[in-house]
Structures are given as C-alpha cells and as structure tokens.
Design an enzyme around this catalytic site. Structure first.
Site, PDB file in Angstrom:
ATOM      1  N   GLU A  66     -73.628 -30.789  44.006  1.00 47.81           N
ATOM      2  CA  GLU A  66     -74.007 -29.381  44.009  1.00 47.81           C
ATOM      3  C   GLU A  66     -75.332 -29.176  43.274  1.00 47.81           C
ATOM      4  O   GLU A  66     -76.204 -28.427  43.747  1.00 47.81           O
ATOM      5  CB  GLU A  66     -72.908 -28.544  43.341  1.00 47.81           C
ATOM      6  CG  GLU A  66     -71.564 -28.617  44.046  1.00 47.81           C
ATOM      7  CD  GLU A  66     -70.657 -29.703  43.481  1.00 47.81           C
ATOM      8  OE1 GLU A  66     -69.450 -29.486  43.421  1.00 47.81           O
ATOM      9  OE2 GLU A  66     -71.191 -30.780  43.106  1.00 47.81           O
ATOM     10  N   CYS A  94     -66.605 -29.467  39.998  1.00 52.44           N
ATOM     11  CA  CYS A  94     -65.993 -29.842  38.721  1.00 52.44           C
ATOM     12  C   CYS A  94     -66.136 -28.709  37.710  1.00 52.44           C
ATOM     13  O   CYS A  94     -66.994 -27.841  37.832  1.00 52.44           O
ATOM     14  CB  CYS A  94     -66.597 -31.127  38.183  1.00 52.44           C
ATOM     15  SG  CYS A  94     -68.309 -30.969  37.635  1.00 52.44           S
ATOM     16  N   TRP A 188     -56.289 -74.263  55.133  1.00 56.24           N
ATOM     17  CA  TRP A 188     -56.333 -72.825  55.266  1.00 56.24           C
ATOM     18  C   TRP A 188     -55.239 -72.376  56.223  1.00 56.24           C
ATOM     19  O   TRP A 188     -55.100 -72.954  57.307  1.00 56.24           O
ATOM     20  CB  TRP A 188     -57.687 -72.361  55.778  1.00 56.24           C
ATOM     21  CG  TRP A 188     -58.820 -72.670  54.856  1.00 56.24           C
ATOM     22  CD1 TRP A 188     -59.746 -73.645  55.002  1.00 56.24           C
ATOM     23  CD2 TRP A 188     -59.163 -71.969  53.648  1.00 56.24           C
ATOM     24  NE1 TRP A 188     -60.647 -73.623  53.973  1.00 56.24           N
ATOM     25  CE2 TRP A 188     -60.299 -72.584  53.123  1.00 56.24           C
ATOM     26  CE3 TRP A 188     -58.607 -70.884  52.971  1.00 56.24           C
ATOM     27  CZ2 TRP A 188     -60.904 -72.162  51.961  1.00 56.24           C
ATOM     28  CZ3 TRP A 188     -59.202 -70.457  51.815  1.00 56.24           C
ATOM     29  CH2 TRP A 188     -60.344 -71.096  51.319  1.00 56.24           C
ATOM     30  N   ALA A 291     -48.359 -60.954  42.718  1.00 57.13           N
ATOM     31  CA  ALA A 291     -48.168 -59.943  43.761  1.00 57.13           C
ATOM     32  C   ALA A 291     -46.784 -59.317  43.656  1.00 57.13           C
ATOM     33  O   ALA A 291     -46.632 -58.086  43.738  1.00 57.13           O
ATOM     34  CB  ALA A 291     -48.367 -60.565  45.141  1.00 57.13           C
TER      35      ALA A 291
END
Length: 370
Positions: A66, A94, A188, A291
């Site tokens: 702003e 804000c 992988w 995890a």
C-alpha cells in the site's frame, strides 16, 4: 501534473474491482516467496475505476504494498492524489508498527475513500486494519476473490495462523510403500525428473530439515541443484535435529548456508525457534523416523509423495508408527493434484481436519534413531 480531484464515495462495480485484484495478485508475485513476510500487491483506482498507481512488497524492511503504491502515486500526481481513491489490496492492510508503519494508517492519512481486500490478516499483531479503517469512516470490503487470495498466500497464512513454519514432508517410495531395499539402499527409487522436481521444491523452501539418523546414514548435502549438479541460486537453510552429534566432516557442514543444529527431539520447540528466525516454509526430507514423528504430532501441512513403478518388499516402509491404532484413527488426506514425472507419479496432498488424537499419539518428539 495537477492533483486528481476527489470524488464523492461511490461503490465501483465488481468487474473493475476484480480486474484490479487480479492485477494486484500479479504484482504480489514479484515479491519474495520465502521469508517471514507475505507477498502483497496493491492497485489504486480513481472513482471511475481507472488506474492511478500500483505497488508491491519487496521483502522485509521495504515499504509494504500500500505504501509503495501511494509513493508511486504521489511521485506521478502529487501529494493529494489519493483522496477519494479506492485501494485494492490482496491482504487486509496491516495495523501494527514493525520495521515499517501500519498500512491502515497510511491509507487513512492519504485520504482514500474505500479499501477492498481479498484475505483477512490472521496475524496476532498485524490484524485489525479493517476495523481501524472503518473507524476512520473509510468504506471497507473484504473477501473479494478470497479463494484466489487464500491459495496464493497459502503457506504464509498457515504460518501466521499457527505461529510456526509451513511444513512439507516429502518421501519417495515404491508402489508397495517402501522407501529403501531391505539392505537400506535407496538410490535411486525414482528417476531423474522426479529428483529434479525435489530440488526445485527444496529451492522454494526457507529451510530443509533432516534428523541426525539421516545425516549419519546418508551424509546428504541438503543443497538444491540443477540437472548438471550445479547449485541453484536459492538454497534452503539446512537444519539437523536429533541428540546424536553431527560429524565435523559431514557434507551438511559444507553447505553454502550456515546449518542450524538442534540437539533435541522436541519438534514443536524446533519449529517455534525457526519461526522466530523468520523461517516460513520448512521442507522435511529425513527418513521414516523423522517423517513419522512430524505426522504423528500433526505438524504436517503438505505431503509430497513420489511413487515409482517398482516393488521392493521388505521392512523399509516410508512411514513408521504415526499413532494410528485402529482404522477409525486413520489420517485422511485430501489430494491437491497428481503429476507424472517421467515414469514416476507425484501426489501432493494435505491433511483433512483431524478428530482429537490421544495423548499417546500426539507427541511432538522424535523417537529413537533420529
């Protein structure tokens, strides 16, 4: 150039407001996608809906959107040019003083007639701008293109509401849910396109977090790299969590950014400290132990699951105990999207709202082995 004349308050139709809001989203996208501050754009309109000026937030310590738009307006049209204007902003202005002053007050001082925003500010200290604006007899409308704004600000909104970073957990697995072969080897499971996608997502995070178990077993560099193995311009801060010591020779200690080490198993405390350091998005790329601890604690906001069309069998599952003792306790996810990456499939999912979980399954600590 002469100042723009103030106009009597008159509501603009939705079409020019929506067009201005979409432009504000495009402006906001120019700002940094990482860090503690949200990406915000602002468009200032005349009473007839034509463009006056625009701006966006360029990062911590710089003018908010702003104020940036107002400064651009003053430079083009003079100090009174905002009187009677409409400010279209992606986030509620804000209402607090940090490195910069409150945007709500800046709009009041500039003499705008109305403010339209997409998403309400959930921040404990920064919210309340709409109330301040209304108290100054400014017409305020919230919720314009709110769904678009919520999607755009997704990770920042979660961090602002919860007071911790947005947490993404990633793993790669075979179709039968194994993260490694029986002997522990995992390089992988997925192919090159999937691995490059992981590195791209690493680069978009503020920090990448692993447990000491992963550091000791795999010695990961925790960098974000391109197809040629070169470092990408943006690198996440490496974070290592766990009570075991990280060797002086570990690859993570040669990371281009200084690593953070937490000799604790209290995940909530780690996230709180990272948030205090201005870290907004954390990428979890440890093994199943870490995890599982984040999942069990309800600290995951996004799941990235890379599935390879292969079968491994054996005990090396992608997740361990997450506190689900019966089928009614299963943790349902909502799939955001699916994407094929070479031969592999990426599933991006988020948690559905959980029913209360028992104290035994809500620990924020890592079990042994991290």
């Amino acid at each position: 150039m002469a100042p723009v004349a103030a106009a009597a308050p008159q509501a603009l139709p939705d079409a020019p407001l929506e067009a201005a809001m979409r432009r504000a989203f495009a402006l906001a996208a120019n700002g940094p996608a990482t860090g503690v501050n949200p990406r915000v754009g602002c468009v200032l309109l005349r009473a007839d809906g034509t463009l006056l000026a625009e701006g966006w937030h360029r990062g911590a310590g710089t003018p908010h959107a702003e104020v940036d738009a107002l400064r651009n307006l003053v430079a083009q049209h003079g100090p009174d040019a905002a009187r009677g204007a409409t400010a279209v902003v992606t986030l509620e202005p804000c209402n607090h003083t940090g490195r910069t002053g409150p945007c709500a007050q800046a709009l009041i001082d500039a003499g705008v007639a109305r403010v339209v925003y997409a998403v309400a500010d959930p921040g404990r200290h920064s919210s309340g701008g709409a109330k301040t604006l209304r108290a100054a007899d400014i017409d305020v409308r919230g919720g314009l293109l709110e769904a678009d704004g919520t999607a755009f600000l997704g990770d920042w909104l979660v961090a602002a509401r919860l007071g911790r970073p947005f947490v993404t957990v990633k793993w790669a697995a075979s179709l039968d849910g194994r993260a490694a072969a029986s002997d522990g080897t995992s390089q992988w499971i997925t192919g090159t396109p999937a691995r490059l996608d992981v590195h791209r997502r690493r680069a978009a995070a503020d920090a990448i977090l692993v447990g000491t178990g992963t550091v000791l077993a795999d010695d990961p560099a925790l960098t974000a790299r391109d197809a040629a193995g070169e470092l990408l311009p943006s690198q996440p801060i490496p974070v290592v969590v766990g009570r075991r010591a990280t060797p002086d020779t570990a690859a993570v200690r040669r990371h281009p950014r200084d690593a953070h080490f937490y000799a604790t198993d209290d995940l909530a405390a780690v996230l709180a400290d990272l948030a205090a350091r201005g870290i907004r998005r954390v990428f979890i790329e440890g093994g199943p132990t870490l995890a599982s601890a984040f999942v069990a604690a309800g600290l995951v906001d996004e799941y990235l699951v890379y599935l390879a069309p292969t079968l491994l069998g054996g005990p090396r599952v992608a997740l361990g105990d997450i506190g689900v003792e019966t089928i009614t306790g299963q943790r349902r996810l909502a799939i955001d999207h699916l994407e094929q990456l070479g031969d592999d499939v990426l599933i991006v999912a988020r948690p559905r709202p959980l029913s209360p979980i028992s104290p035994s399954s809500s620990s924020t600590r890592i079990s042994k082995g991290a």
